[in-house]
Design an enzyme around this catalytic site. Structure first.
Site, mmCIF file in Angstrom:
data_model
loop_
_atom_site.group_PDB
_atom_site.id
_atom_site.type_symbol
_atom_site.label_atom_id
_atom_site.label_comp_id
_atom_site.label_asym_id
_atom_site.label_seq_id
_atom_site.Cartn_x
_atom_site.Cartn_y
_atom_site.Cartn_z
ATOM 1 N N GLU A 1 -11.924 -3.985 -3.172
ATOM 2 C CA GLU A 1 -10.998 -2.926 -3.557
ATOM 3 C C GLU A 1 -10.680 -2.997 -5.056
ATOM 4 O O GLU A 1 -9.817 -3.772 -5.471
ATOM 5 C CB GLU A 1 -9.705 -3.061 -2.762
ATOM 6 N N HIS B 1 -10.572 1.875 0.222
ATOM 7 C CA HIS B 1 -10.468 0.714 1.106
ATOM 8 C C HIS B 1 -11.460 0.753 2.277
ATOM 9 O O HIS B 1 -11.058 0.539 3.429
ATOM 10 C CB HIS B 1 -9.034 0.635 1.638
ATOM 11 N N HIS C 1 0.814 -1.224 0.000
ATOM 12 C CA HIS C 1 0.000 0.000 0.000
ATOM 13 C C HIS C 1 0.846 1.272 0.000
ATOM 14 O O HIS C 1 0.576 2.233 0.726
ATOM 15 C CB HIS C 1 -0.949 0.001 1.189
#
Length: 414
Positions: A379, A233, A155
């Site tokens: 996602e 998210h 991420h």
């Protein structure tokens, strides 16, 4: 990587130029018994020298979302159930302090590179380092590891957008814009180059009159080529009981293939068929129907004893880059349904396997514990580790180029 003009979903309003009905006062709306109100003043503060606040967007039907500019995180998303009662459908936290000690990804807008970039151990000037790496235009780039015990970069690494304070502008009562700039090589440290290039990012959240939350984003490589991958998210629970299992949420995913994972949960480059496996959600089934089938290697990859989903699906996308229905979730008790639309080629399914209900990280709004699998994340994104997988859709962004995308979370009841 696709470039072009902004995409508008359905009836998304991107300015304050339409007439709106007056919302009924908060005290006159009917809420589910579990609803917990969060307050702007509890989110106001300073992080890394920048002001943090909580922004509300709403429609005339009573639905609303509350978003903090720390990580551009959706902390509350309130829509009606089949009885017309308003309820919160995302996990989140009651204050800025709780956000900072909570799950870093919960509700966040993720960049500059969503999901994993494969990692390992490498030597620089005689010293060993562990982290993600990739090659772009003949140059090697290395990134600090931040994926638990795994050597991957996850991420966007330790300076990913989920940890950063965005600049925010309220565009209208139904829309807010959040902006962030990633500096060239800002993750650089002994042994690590960081991501190349300066990237400007704009994210616009809009809540439509049809209770669809549109998340539109635009990123520009300002000075040199780089790689980018973005997603939204939220941790969803569509029931009226926050913290309850999502095993009975009925999930449909429009994908015939998913990405095979290695032991470090990084794609191998192989796309497997979902047919006849626990990964097959094409006809719809409860999330928990096969989640524990550890006899299947791809579920055992997540947890050899309990299984779980943490996998990316290659969605059926008739026109690449156009809004496509990726998934639908229905929670029978509340009657709420969620359609997930996106312009992205992949959909990552995550069932919050590692949550444990313990404070401070996994206790949220209303002091509710968030145990394992009490949320469902859907996602949309490009594929993980695409910079190391030439057969995957490219995440490269040329110098001066702009990437644009959209994710829509559309709610209804049945």
């Amino acid at each position: 990587m696709r470039v072009g003009t902004w995409i508008v979903a359905g009836n998304a309003v991107l300015c304050g130029c339409v007439e709106r009905e007056e919302l009924s006062p908060i005290e006159t709306r009917e809420f589910s018994e579990s609803y917990f109100e969060i307050h702007r003043e509890d989110f106001q503060g300073v992080v890394d020298g920048k002001a943090v606040d909580l922004y509300t967007i709403e429609n005339s039907k009573g639905a609303f979302a509350k978003i903090t500019n720390l990580g551009a995180k959706i902390e509350q998303l309130v829509v009606a159930d089949k009885a017309g009662r308003l309820g919160d459908v995302v996990l989140g936290y009651p204050s800025l302090d709780a956000v900072r000690t909570g799950q870093a990804s919960m509700g966040a807008f993720i960049g500059r590179y969503a999901s994993r970039i494969a990692g390992g151990t490498f030597t620089v000037n005689g010293a060993e380092y562990t982290g993600g790496s990739f090659v772009l235009a003949g140059r090697s780039f290395t990134l600090p590891a931040n994926d638990g015990a795994r050597p991957n970069t996850s991420h966007g690494g330790p300076l990913g957008s989920r940890f950063r304070v965005f600049d925010a502008v309220q565009l209208s009562s139904s829309s807010v814009q959040m902006s962030l700039t990633f500096a060239d090589s800002e993750e650089a440290a002994p042994g690590f180059t960081g991501f190349p290039g300066t990237v400007s990012l704009e994210v616009v959240y809009t809540l439509t009159e049809q209770s669809a939350l549109s998340v539109r984003y635009r990123a520009t490589a300002l000075d040199e080529a780089t790689v980018v991958n973005f997603t939204s998210h939220p941790f969803f629970n569509l029931s009226n009981t926050p913290g309850s299992p999502v095993a009975e949420h009925e999930l449909t995913i429009h994908a015939e293939q998913f990405l095979e994972l290695d032991e470090l949960l990084v794609p191998t480059g192989v796309l497997r068929s979902v047919d006849g496996t626990p990964m097959d959600f094409r006809s719809g089934k409860p999330v928990g129907a096969h989640i524990g089938d550890v006899g299947y290697d791809m579920l055992a990859r997540i947890d050899p004893a309990r299984g779980g989903y943490d996998h990316t699906f290659a969605v059926v996308q008739p026109t690449p880059g156009k809004l496509t229905l990726h998934a639908t979730v229905h929670e029978p008790g509340s009657g709420r349904a969620l359609d997930v639309w996106s312009t992205e080629p992949g959909l990552h399914l995550f069932t919050a396997n590692g949550m444990n209900g313990e404070a401070p990280r996994d206790v949220g709004k209303g002091n509710v514990p968030y145990p394992s699998r009490s949320a469902l994340c859907l996602e949309p994104m490009h594929f993980p580790d695409s910079p190391n997988q030439p057969s995957f859709p490219s995440t490269e962004l040329a110098a001066g180029a702009t990437y644009e995308g959209e994710i829509v979370f559309a709610f209804s009841t049945r």
